[in-house]
Design a protein around this motif. Sequence first.
Motif, PDB file in Angstrom:
ATOM      1  N   UNK A   1       0.829  -1.209   0.000  1.00  0.00           N
ATOM      2  CA  UNK A   1       0.000   0.000   0.000  1.00  0.00           C
ATOM      3  C   UNK A   1       0.862   1.256   0.000  1.00  0.00           C
ATOM      4  N   UNK A   2       1.941   1.242   0.752  1.00  0.00           N
ATOM      5  CA  UNK A   2       2.818   2.397   0.828  1.00  0.00           C
ATOM      6  C   UNK A   2       3.447   2.670  -0.534  1.00  0.00           C
TER       7      UNK A   2
ATOM      8  N   UNK B   1       6.482   7.675   1.270  1.00  0.00           N
ATOM      9  CA  UNK B   1       7.818   7.215   1.625  1.00  0.00           C
ATOM     10  C   UNK B   1       8.387   7.990   2.790  1.00  0.00           C
ATOM     11  N   UNK B   2       7.675   8.986   3.263  1.00  0.00           N
ATOM     12  CA  UNK B   2       8.181   9.812   4.344  1.00  0.00           C
ATOM     13  C   UNK B   2       7.036  10.106   5.295  1.00  0.00           C
TER      14      UNK B   2
ATOM     15  N   UNK C   1       0.417   8.401  11.625  1.00  0.00           N
ATOM     16  CA  UNK C   1       0.345   9.847  11.486  1.00  0.00           C
ATOM     17  C   UNK C   1       0.458  10.212  10.007  1.00  0.00           C
ATOM     18  N   UNK C   2      -0.493  10.881   9.487  1.00  0.00           N
ATOM     19  CA  UNK C   2      -0.465  11.325   8.098  1.00  0.00           C
ATOM     20  C   UNK C   2      -1.262  12.607   7.994  1.00  0.00           C
TER      21      UNK C   2
ATOM     22  N   UNK D   1      10.624   4.524   7.455  1.00  0.00           N
ATOM     23  CA  UNK D   1      10.243   4.152   6.099  1.00  0.00           C
ATOM     24  C   UNK D   1       9.580   2.780   6.036  1.00  0.00           C
ATOM     25  N   UNK D   2      10.030   1.842   6.876  1.00  0.00           N
ATOM     26  CA  UNK D   2       9.407   0.520   6.895  1.00  0.00           C
ATOM     27  C   UNK D   2       8.425   0.386   8.048  1.00  0.00           C
ATOM     28  N   UNK D   3       8.318   1.431   8.847  1.00  0.00           N
ATOM     29  CA  UNK D   3       7.365   1.540   9.956  1.00  0.00           C
ATOM     30  C   UNK D   3       7.415   0.360  10.923  1.00  0.00           C
TER      31      UNK D   3
END
Length: 182
Positions: free
Chosen positions: A84-85, A91-92, A109-110, A143-145
């Motif tokens: 999905x990402x 990516x950030x 958080x977005x 980046x990979x959370x």
Amino acid sequence: MQSEQQLVQEYRKTGNLQLLGRLYEPYMPLVYGLCFKYYKDEAKSEDAVMQIFESLITKLRIHEVSNFKSWLYSLARNHCLMDLRIGNRISVVDIDEHLVESDLFLHQHDSGERIPEERLVLMESCLGELNAEQQTCVRLFYLEQKCYREVAEITGYDLNKVKSHIQNGKRNLKICMEKKQG
């Protein structure tokens, strides 16, 4: 009937795909349900179930797995999130000081804002200038959370070292970006 752990060990030794199929088959409906939760699309979820099986072929031989069900769940969840990402070109994430300090940081958080391409290029350039430990921890965390614990497991670093590398890496990344923006 062999236990799951025996099947995992036997597959790791032999690479026999029939063993892997027997191990994975009971979990296919659960993996499909998890994927459907993320994708909300039947065809995409079905494709993901097969892609996850394909990734199992190599990953299960590399990773030491003591609880197959929970490991598979994490693998499937990470597969969906990464897919999905990539699909959304996210990516950030916002890396405010207080978010890194908090153990409650949930990675969701977005702000909904798109980051300009030049900022992404600048950030990637500055990431490359961090020391190896900071770069690895920052990439895994942001980046990979991955959570702190997952970063510690992947890298082998102590949990406090992981937090320190992330905090220092984030600060150095910010300094580098500010310098280059001038």
